[in-house]
Scaffold this active site. Structure first.
Site, PDB file in Angstrom:
ATOM      1  N   LYS A  59     -49.900 -22.899  -3.380  1.00  0.00           N
ATOM      2  CA  LYS A  59     -48.965 -22.368  -4.365  1.00  0.00           C
ATOM      3  C   LYS A  59     -47.542 -22.807  -4.039  1.00  0.00           C
ATOM      4  O   LYS A  59     -46.930 -22.283  -3.109  1.00  0.00           O
ATOM      5  CB  LYS A  59     -49.042 -20.836  -4.409  1.00  0.00           C
ATOM      6  CG  LYS A  59     -48.057 -20.200  -5.415  1.00  0.00           C
ATOM      7  CD  LYS A  59     -48.211 -18.683  -5.454  1.00  0.00           C
ATOM      8  CE  LYS A  59     -47.152 -18.028  -6.346  1.00  0.00           C
ATOM      9  NZ  LYS A  59     -47.304 -16.564  -6.414  1.00  0.00           N
ATOM     10  N   LYS A 111     -48.509 -20.814   0.620  1.00  0.00           N
ATOM     11  CA  LYS A 111     -47.474 -20.854  -0.413  1.00  0.00           C
ATOM     12  C   LYS A 111     -46.158 -21.303   0.215  1.00  0.00           C
ATOM     13  O   LYS A 111     -45.837 -20.917   1.336  1.00  0.00           O
ATOM     14  CB  LYS A 111     -47.346 -19.445  -1.020  1.00  0.00           C
ATOM     15  CG  LYS A 111     -46.232 -19.254  -2.025  1.00  0.00           C
ATOM     16  CD  LYS A 111     -46.248 -17.811  -2.535  1.00  0.00           C
ATOM     17  CE  LYS A 111     -45.029 -17.491  -3.398  1.00  0.00           C
ATOM     18  NZ  LYS A 111     -45.031 -16.085  -3.852  1.00  0.00           N
ATOM     19  N   ASP A 137     -49.169 -11.475  -1.857  1.00  0.00           N
ATOM     20  CA  ASP A 137     -48.350 -12.572  -1.338  1.00  0.00           C
ATOM     21  C   ASP A 137     -47.548 -12.038  -0.156  1.00  0.00           C
ATOM     22  O   ASP A 137     -46.598 -11.271  -0.336  1.00  0.00           O
ATOM     23  CB  ASP A 137     -47.400 -13.095  -2.423  1.00  0.00           C
ATOM     24  CG  ASP A 137     -48.136 -13.846  -3.534  1.00  0.00           C
ATOM     25  OD1 ASP A 137     -49.319 -13.550  -3.776  1.00  0.00           O
ATOM     26  OD2 ASP A 137     -47.515 -14.723  -4.156  1.00  0.00           O
TER      27      ASP A 137
END
Length: 328
Positions: free
Chosen positions: A264, A228, A165
């Site tokens: 996400k 995300k 991430d």
């Protein structure tokens, strides 16, 4: 710009091709707009139009469990806490609850930790198909020297992380420097190798929904496997309007390229009823393929505890105390 070559290795749950990226199309980026009032109306209407009850609700909540990136990103994380979190990932809901629901074998989607805890998490999850995700690239601000951010990705991959991430440089979005954002994201994608990369936009710091839409598109062009919302450390994290913008960017990217990119939302999703809203939005906008761990994750920890309480209430008619569902 050259197109990124797709990696050969896939995560256990992945059934589609990774996003190889494409050349930066500035005309496409410039054409992207966002009607804020319409987006907010659509998001606000969702709760009144989408509601599931009883057995259907329990089934959707079990689905939500399978989509959670169970996360601990605290300065006081210890090896013991991460090991307990991984045990929770293996058995996220009480066995008797899952047996009564006919949902034995349920696990979360991944465990997300800082780099220093990757090896501990990998050992604790050995024998499962649960991947370890590492936050990287100077998380959460993303302001460390660029060569160190790239090196950090490599360290986490070598330690066993299957997902990375990363955080983008918000200044590139705020100054509309899309070439710089594309180049940064592409190099990070290449540094991840076979590990899937989730691009964190930190949407609460991007100023406008139009910036969110354009940044989403640029990151996908550069090869992001997921986009995300947030690090979870910003004052404003995941919201339904932001999610609608990002989900529609994903839909547009698939329409143009044929490639599926994951989504996400992270930060602030702590209640089971909120998870159901996000799932219904996703189903409405992208359909069933995105209701799987390879294309959707919740970045959360406390969410799991509330889902457990709701599932127990479904079976017994009573709510258990929240302290009976500790994460680690």
């Amino acid at each position: 710009m050259t197109t990124l070559a797709p990696a050969k290795t896939q995560l256990p749950q992945v059934t589609h091709a990774r996003n190889p990226g494409m050349a930066l199309d500035l005309d496409w980026v410039a054409s992207v707009q966002a009607n804020t009032s319409a987006i907010e109306r659509r998001a606000a209407s969702l709760g009144g139009r989408r509601s599931v009850k009883k057995d259907y609700q329990a089934a959707w909540l079990c689905k939500a469990v399978s989509l959670i990136d169970l996360t601990t990103l605290s300065g006081d994380d210890t090896w013991g806490r991460v090991e307990r979190l991984c045990a929770k990932a293996r058995q996220p809901v009480s066995p008797w609850v899952l047996e009564k629901l006919g949902m034995t074998g349920l696990t979360v989607g991944a465990v997300c930790v800082y780099h220093d805890m990757v090896e501990t998490a990998v050992r604790a999850l050995e024998g499962t198909s649960i991947p370890v995700a590492a936050v990287s690239t100077g998380f959460p601000a993303g302001l460390s020297p660029f060569h160190l951010r790239i090196a950090e990705i490599g360290e986490s991959v070598r330690a066993g992380a299957k997902e990375i991430d990363i955080v983008i440089s918000r200044r590139h979005v705020l100054t509309q420097n899309w070439q710089a954002l594309y180049d940064e994201m592409r190099e990070m994608r290449e540094a991840c190798g076979d590990a899937h990369v989730k691009a964190i936009l930190a949407t609460g710091e991007l100023g406008t929904l139009r910036n969110v839409a354009r940044a989403s598109l640029v990151c996908m062009m550069a090869g992001a496997d997921f986009i995300k919302t947030s690090t979870g450390k910003e004052p404003v994290n995941a919201t339904l309007p932001v999610s609608l913008v990002m989900i529609r960017a994903i839909r547009d990217y698939q329409d143009r390229t044929g490639i599926k990119v994951g989504y996400k939302p992270a930060g602030g999703i702590a209640k089971a009823k909120d998870a159901l809203l996000y799932l219904s939005l996703l189903k409405d906008e992208l359909g069933h393929p995105w209701l799987q761990p390879d294309l959707f994750r919740f970045g959360a920890s406390s969410l799991l505890g509330d889902i457990e309480r709701q599932l127990e209430h479904h079976l017994t008619g009573h709510y258990s105390a929240a302290n009976r569902h500790a994460m680690g």
